[in-house]
Design a protein around this motif. Sequence first.
Motif, mmCIF file in Angstrom:
data_model
loop_
_atom_site.group_PDB
_atom_site.id
_atom_site.type_symbol
_atom_site.label_atom_id
_atom_site.label_comp_id
_atom_site.label_asym_id
_atom_site.label_seq_id
_atom_site.Cartn_x
_atom_site.Cartn_y
_atom_site.Cartn_z
ATOM 1 N N UNK A 98 0.868 -1.177 0.000
ATOM 2 C CA UNK A 98 0.000 0.000 0.000
ATOM 3 C C UNK A 98 0.903 1.225 0.000
ATOM 4 N N UNK A 99 0.669 2.119 -0.963
ATOM 5 C CA UNK A 99 1.512 3.304 -1.098
ATOM 6 C C UNK A 99 0.658 4.551 -1.221
ATOM 7 N N UNK A 100 1.126 5.661 -0.645
ATOM 8 C CA UNK A 100 0.440 6.927 -0.888
ATOM 9 C C UNK A 100 0.752 7.399 -2.312
ATOM 10 N N UNK A 101 -0.253 7.904 -2.989
ATOM 11 C CA UNK A 101 -0.069 8.404 -4.355
ATOM 12 C C UNK A 101 -0.881 9.683 -4.548
ATOM 13 N N UNK A 102 -0.598 10.368 -5.624
ATOM 14 C CA UNK A 102 -1.410 11.507 -6.043
ATOM 15 C C UNK A 102 -2.062 11.151 -7.362
ATOM 16 N N UNK A 103 -3.352 11.344 -7.422
ATOM 17 C CA UNK A 103 -4.081 11.153 -8.673
ATOM 18 C C UNK A 103 -4.226 12.529 -9.305
ATOM 19 N N UNK A 104 -3.813 12.632 -10.543
ATOM 20 C CA UNK A 104 -3.922 13.903 -11.258
ATOM 21 C C UNK A 104 -4.910 13.698 -12.389
ATOM 22 N N UNK A 105 -5.947 14.505 -12.376
ATOM 23 C CA UNK A 105 -6.986 14.421 -13.402
ATOM 24 C C UNK A 105 -7.096 15.759 -14.095
ATOM 25 N N UNK A 106 -7.130 15.698 -15.382
ATOM 26 C CA UNK A 106 -7.366 16.914 -16.165
ATOM 27 C C UNK A 106 -8.821 16.876 -16.610
#
Length: 114
Positions: A98-106
């Motif tokens: 389990x890893x922290x991530x950033x989701x980037x949505x345009x």
Amino acid sequence: METIEAKKITIFTCEERRHNHRPLYEAVMEELKRAGIAGATVTRGIAGFGRDRAISTIKIEVLSFNLPITIEATDAAEKIDSVLPAIAEMQQGGVIEVMPVQIIRKQAETTGNQ
């Protein structure tokens, strides 16, 4: 552009693992879907080894069974956290990352022809 703090779960398994007489990866996918996770991907590896150190590979026909499988899903941290206990129980001692991530949505661009 929107950035969302999230978590990614990666489940490491193999073709032979089962849960209730079904391939484990199918059962995990159903659980992720039931939990409302946005999406998931199952990938079959071409080679790998696990705790038993036995290498499975597509290169040698006799060793091409029980290939590695990874299941990845990314969503809001609270959704991943809520489904994690059920997945861990299904996995029964296997590795889950389990890893922290950033989701980037345009945002989808709109045209005047709508």
